[in-house]
Design an enzyme around this catalytic site. Sequence first.
Site, short mmCIF file in Angstrom:
data_model
loop_
_atom_site.label_atom_id
_atom_site.label_comp_id
_atom_site.label_asym_id
_atom_site.label_seq_id
_atom_site.Cartn_x
_atom_site.Cartn_y
_atom_site.Cartn_z
CD GLU A 267 42.70 35.12 11.15
OE1 GLU A 267 41.98 35.03 10.12
OE2 GLU A 267 42.72 36.12 11.87
CD GLU A 327 34.65 34.68 17.48
OE1 GLU A 327 34.84 35.86 17.84
OE2 GLU A 327 35.52 34.01 16.89
CD GLU A 336 34.20 36.66 7.79
OE1 GLU A 336 34.83 36.48 8.84
OE2 GLU A 336 34.76 36.65 6.68
#
Length: 443
Positions: A267, A327, A336
Amino acid sequence: MALLLVGAVLSLITFFSGSEAGEVGVCYGMMGSNLMQPSAVVQLLKNNGITKVRLYDADAGALRALANTGIKVGVSLPNRNLADAARDMWYAQQWVQSNVKAYHPGTVIDSVAVGNEVFHQAPELTYQLLPAMRNIHAALVSAGLADAVKVFTPIALDALKVPSFPPSVGEFRDDIAWSVMRPMLDFLDQTGSHISFNIYPYFAYKYNREQIDLDFVLFRPNKGQYDPGTGLTYYNMYDAMLDAVFHAVEKLGGSRENGGSTAWTPESGFPAGKVGSDLLQSSVEAESTSNAQTYNVNLINKVLEGTGTPYKPNADISVYIFSLFNENQKPGDDDERNFGLFYPDGTPVYKVDFDRSGSWCVANAAVGDQRLQDALDYACGHGADCSAIQRGGRCFDPDTKVAHASYAFNDYYQRHGRSDQSCDFGGCGSVVHQRPRFGNCVL
């Protein structure tokens, strides 16, 4: 997430004589209420030249949709299943049968991530992590898949005592160094796998804006940071974080002489702004989006150019960009939920080019330096990003007119659809079909 989550998977286990171009993939998370169906996602991946994805579980719909596409897929055993896999070999075998063998080889599953940032997110599972990795690997051996599918675990950078500059002080925390990390390195070495760290320079910058130069975070030209322990100067934070892990591994006896290393980053990413209506807020968000694009484009370039790091110039680095989509159900703050390259409907948040195959544009030295300079100025003034050929940039060396003009011409050419006209520059440019290299700068 920890303050310095670093998205880099480092294989300090496999060594090569020289640096090679790495692979770039994307993390495909599904914590959204309005995401595209897997079949549409697969088409999105194909349309954008994305050839590797990492799943945070082993979603059946995604694995079926990815079948017969040639796209490499990494699946994950989530933290919630880790204890079962650690204590029960039968459970590990059934998990591999249901989530790997059932789809392989039609779906090209090439890795299993066992847990995710266990030391940080689920420290109570610390001493079950390696047994789970061993059991999953043993299950892959039983299924005849151990050569094709490698086991690893993504680690947050706070596994280091001092997850910050300078890299030479990199060292694993006392509670995991010899009890967990040393035997894990042995396991990864024996199985031909790699140690993996999530690397997020963004979070270091977010909480230390007054102390950290944004250009250092975004791979833009800057004065650099000197590491007195090695005498090396760093021009981006990603390299510094990666080398901190290399140093930590070496202090456990995990180094090799006369070689580079394979570094995988499960990531790494940079969030873009959340769209709003207020003019001032929109301006801030536009800058954030531009920063996210700059970070990811420059990281992708670094990986595909195979430049290694200051401490390990021969390292072969691969990375998964976090993440494919914004998301809306991810916990935490807006950051986030806004790491995506695409909105849930597949519209790009910003342009990132994963498809670097085919053709490049280079300068014709025969026309002379003055014509090259005029054409270079035109390219830089009409859309090419020439920051990399400024002093301190990753392609400043070699400092020649041909090298700098070739970089500018090619950036312009790639941004303008690779048409023959976009590489003409009055006869100063020409299209080639083999990736050019100027010193350590690979176009």
